[in-house]
Every structure is written in structure tokens, then in C-alpha cells.
Enzyme design. Structure first.
Site, PDB file in Angstrom:
ATOM      1  CG  ASP A  14      65.182 -12.156  24.084  1.00 29.63           C
ATOM      2  OD1 ASP A  14      65.467 -12.031  22.878  1.00 29.63           O
ATOM      3  OD2 ASP A  14      66.003 -11.953  25.003  1.00 29.63           O
ATOM      4  N   GLY A  17      66.182 -15.310  17.439  1.00 32.32           N
ATOM      5  CA  GLY A  17      67.451 -15.361  16.689  1.00 32.32           C
ATOM      6  C   GLY A  17      68.279 -16.562  17.111  1.00 32.32           C
ATOM      7  NE  ARG A  18      69.292 -15.602  22.534  1.00 28.49           N
ATOM      8  CZ  ARG A  18      68.770 -15.386  23.735  1.00 28.49           C
ATOM      9  NH1 ARG A  18      69.272 -16.009  24.778  1.00 28.49           N
ATOM     10  NH2 ARG A  18      67.752 -14.573  23.879  1.00 28.49           N
ATOM     11  CG  HIS A  31      62.446 -12.722  13.607  1.00 25.43           C
ATOM     12  ND1 HIS A  31      62.573 -12.576  14.966  1.00 25.43           N
ATOM     13  CD2 HIS A  31      63.528 -12.114  13.057  1.00 25.43           C
ATOM     14  CE1 HIS A  31      63.690 -11.896  15.229  1.00 25.43           C
ATOM     15  NE2 HIS A  31      64.288 -11.615  14.085  1.00 25.43           N
ATOM     16  CB  SER A  59      62.259  -2.379  21.646  1.00 20.09           C
ATOM     17  OG  SER A  59      63.591  -2.210  21.221  1.00 20.09           O
ATOM     18  CG  ASP A  61      66.469   1.113  22.329  1.00 18.55           C
ATOM     19  OD1 ASP A  61      66.750   2.242  21.892  1.00 18.55           O
ATOM     20  OD2 ASP A  61      66.138   0.910  23.510  1.00 18.55           O
ATOM     21  CD1 TRP A  63      63.315   2.229  15.561  1.00 16.21           C
ATOM     22  CD2 TRP A  63      63.122   1.360  13.503  1.00 16.21           C
ATOM     23  NE1 TRP A  63      61.986   2.300  15.179  1.00 16.21           N
ATOM     24  CE2 TRP A  63      61.842   1.785  13.921  1.00 16.21           C
ATOM     25  CE3 TRP A  63      63.244   0.775  12.232  1.00 16.21           C
ATOM     26  CZ2 TRP A  63      60.699   1.647  13.134  1.00 16.21           C
ATOM     27  CZ3 TRP A  63      62.105   0.647  11.440  1.00 16.21           C
ATOM     28  CH2 TRP A  63      60.864   1.070  11.892  1.00 16.21           C
ATOM     29  CG  LEU A 125      43.152 -11.845  24.298  1.00 13.90           C
ATOM     30  CD1 LEU A 125      43.544 -11.982  25.774  1.00 13.90           C
ATOM     31  CD2 LEU A 125      43.917 -12.890  23.471  1.00 13.90           C
ATOM     32  NE  ARG A 159      68.628  -7.370  28.335  1.00 15.63           N
ATOM     33  CZ  ARG A 159      69.687  -8.173  28.196  1.00 15.63           C
ATOM     34  NH1 ARG A 159      70.512  -8.389  29.204  1.00 15.63           N
ATOM     35  NH2 ARG A 159      69.946  -8.736  27.034  1.00 15.63           N
ATOM     36  CD  GLU A 172      53.829 -11.197  41.918  1.00 13.03           C
ATOM     37  OE1 GLU A 172      54.868 -11.865  42.039  1.00 13.03           O
ATOM     38  OE2 GLU A 172      53.422 -10.407  42.793  1.00 13.03           O
TER      39      GLU A 172
HETATM   40  C1  FPP Z   1      63.417 -11.095  20.021  1.00 16.24           C
HETATM   41  O1  FPP Z   1      64.232 -12.183  19.666  1.00 16.24           O
HETATM   42  C2  FPP Z   1      62.332 -10.987  19.082  1.00 16.24           C
HETATM   43  C3  FPP Z   1      62.104  -9.928  18.241  1.00 16.24           C
HETATM   44  C4  FPP Z   1      62.935  -8.716  18.213  1.00 16.24           C
HETATM   45  C5  FPP Z   1      60.992  -9.978  17.284  1.00 16.24           C
HETATM   46  C6  FPP Z   1      59.710 -10.502  17.849  1.00 16.24           C
HETATM   47  C7  FPP Z   1      58.885 -10.978  16.741  1.00 16.24           C
HETATM   48  C8  FPP Z   1      58.156 -12.097  16.755  1.00 16.24           C
HETATM   49  C9  FPP Z   1      57.944 -12.943  17.933  1.00 16.24           C
HETATM   50  C10 FPP Z   1      57.501 -12.565  15.533  1.00 16.24           C
HETATM   51  C11 FPP Z   1      56.273 -11.890  15.075  1.00 16.24           C
HETATM   52  C12 FPP Z   1      55.395 -11.341  16.063  1.00 16.24           C
HETATM   53  C13 FPP Z   1      54.136 -10.970  15.776  1.00 16.24           C
HETATM   54  C14 FPP Z   1      53.382 -10.225  16.766  1.00 16.24           C
HETATM   55  C15 FPP Z   1      53.478 -11.288  14.519  1.00 16.24           C
HETATM   56  P1  FPP Z   1      65.697 -11.872  19.199  1.00 16.24           P
HETATM   57  O2  FPP Z   1      65.694 -11.723  17.720  1.00 16.24           O
HETATM   58  O3  FPP Z   1      66.238 -10.725  19.961  1.00 16.24           O
HETATM   59  O4  FPP Z   1      66.404 -13.212  19.591  1.00 16.24           O
HETATM   60  P2  FPP Z   1      67.891 -13.368  20.118  1.00 16.24           P
HETATM   61  O5  FPP Z   1      67.973 -12.661  21.440  1.00 16.24           O
HETATM   62  O6  FPP Z   1      68.012 -14.852  20.272  1.00 16.24           O
HETATM   63  O7  FPP Z   1      68.787 -12.805  19.074  1.00 16.24           O
END
Ligand code: FPP
Length: 211
Positions: A14, A17-18, A31, A59, A61, A63, A125, A159, A172
Site C-alpha cells: 500500500d 498513490g500517496r 505504481h 483486490s 474492490d 475495480w 521461491l 487492516r 504474525e
Molecule cells: C496500493 O497503493 C497499490 C495498488 C492498488 C497496486 C499495487 C501494484 C503494484 C505494487 C505495482 C505492480 C505490482 C506487480 C506485482 C507487478 P494505493 O494505490 O492504494 O496507494 P494509496 O493508498 O497511497 O493511494
């Protein structure tokens, strides 16, 4: 602590975006930087004793995000699969994608099938990437994974967001404020160190108390 031979780490990635917004960049840049962090984790994991790594990329959600962001993510996943396969094979990593496939773009589904086949001989792995994944749906359909030992979430929230709910029954939990693109192999090593110092009782007594 007794160390079992398998060590399954799951990560909720997570904060992309931020990370981008704070730098005045579009979210897609976050991303893309997140993909670099994925590469770092995959390279570092086996030397930390991690035998299975499950990453939450999208996830069911997600979408509900703006269509442009969803499209950018789907393209990024397909590109990652195309570009990374050779290195994954060289590192003996077996890659699989978990989650629904019927709503994914055809190009991504093709890339998933190819990557799955190309990396099927990997033994160092087990890398699983969750795309269009919902733990509740997985529980309903009985498509369950091995138990999670350590669950990491970056980005400051604490969460589970419908990720590996069944498999994390005795995981854990480890949270960090670090945004996913800034997450380093060192921080992963720190999480593993913390994990190894914990007393996992699985509902029983600690080894000292059981004398
Ligand atoms: C959550 O951050 C991240 C995502 C919804 C996308 C995850 C994707 C990647 C880590 C890049 C590619 C991954 C692979 C496996 C090639 P957010 O966008 O919700 O961030 P925010 O909470 O700051 O808005």
C-alpha cells in the site's frame, strides 16, 4: 522458536498513490515505482529464508478505481510478466497469479498463462501475485493457500482489506508507515528479524511456560 522448512510471507503493498502524489507525480508513477519494490523483494526473499511470497497487487474492490488507473495497472501487470519471466526463471522463482481471471483483459490472461508455464520449474521461491483477488470469495470457493507466517502491510494502514483471511488465522502481523515504493530489502530483513523473535503459541503455551 522452532523453524519450519516453509516460510510464507504475504504483503499488502500500500502507498503507491500517496508516494506519487507527494512528489507531484501521477498515481501511475507510484505504481511503476512499486514494480521496482516488487523486484527488490523477489531478489531478497530467498536469502532471508522466505520460501513463499504472496503479494496483493489488485483486490476485487479495486475495480471501483477510476478506469484510467485500472487500465494502467492491468498494463503494468502484463508488462511485468513479459519482462520479468527470464529473470524469474534464472532465479528459480515459480510465479503464479491468484484471483479471478474472467474479468481481466485477454492480453493479461495470456501473459499469466505464459509466465505460469515458463516458471513452473522454479524451486527457490513460490511467488504468488494476487490480481482481482478477494479472500472472502476464495474461502467460498475453497481455493485456499498454505498458511501465512508473516503478513506485512506498508503505507501506514492497519487492516487486512480482504487479503488471505483464512490463511492468516495465525499469521504474525507487521505494519510500517513506509510507502510501498520506498520499501527496501533491509526493511524486509527487519520484519523477518522481528518475526523470528516473536513467540508463536498457536493457542498453546510458550515453550518456557510448558515445562
Ligand atoms: C496500493 O497503493 C497499490 C495498488 C492498488 C497496486 C499495487 C501494484 C503494484 C505494487 C505495482 C505492480 C505490482 C506487480 C506485482 C507487478 P494505493 O494505490 O492504494 O496507494 P494509496 O493508498 O497511497 O493511494
Amino acid at each position: 522458536m522452532t523453524q519450519s522448512t516453509s516460510f510464507h510471507v504475504a504483503v499488502i503493498m500500500d502507498g503507491n498513490g500517496r508516494w506519487a502524489t507527494r512528489r507531484g507525480l501521477p498515481r501511475a508513477a507510484g505504481h511503476r515505482a512499486g514494480v521496482e519494490a516488487v523486484r527488490r523483494m523477489v531478489r531478497a526473499a530467498p536469502d532471508l529464508g522466505i520460501t513463499a511470497l504472496t503479494l496483493y497487487a489488485f483486490s476485487s474492490d479495486n475495480w471501483s478505481r477510476p478506469p484510467a488507473e485500472v487500465t494502467a495497472l492491468m498494463r503494468l501487470f502484463a508488462r511485468y510478466l513479459h519482462r520479468e519471466v527470464a529473470e524469474l526463471v534464472a532465479q528459480s522463482v515459480r510465479l503464479s497469479i491468484i484471483g479471478r481471471r474472467d474479468r481481466l483483459p485477454a492480453a493479461l490472461v495470456n501473459a499469466i498463462v505464459d509466465a505460469d508455464q515458463a516458471t513452473s520449474g522454479g524451486t527457490r521461491l513460490d511467488l504468488r501475485i494476487a490480481v482481482d483477488y478477494s479472500a472472502r470469495a476464495a474461502i467460498r470457493s475453497g481455493t485456499l493457500l498454505p498458511d501465512v507466517d508473516l503478513l506485512i502491510r506498508t503505507g501506514g494502514e492497519q487492516r487486512l482489506s480482504d487479503f488471505l483471511l483464512w490463511e492468516s488465522a495465525y499469521a504474525e502481523l507487521w505494519f510500517t508507515d513506509t510507502m510501498w515504493p520506498d520499501f527496501t530489502a533491509n526493511e524486509l530483513a527487519g520484519a523477518v528479524r522481528d518475526f523470528r523473535a516473536r513467540d508463536r503459541r498457536f493457542g498453546g503455551l510458550s515453550t518456557q511456560a510448558a515445562v
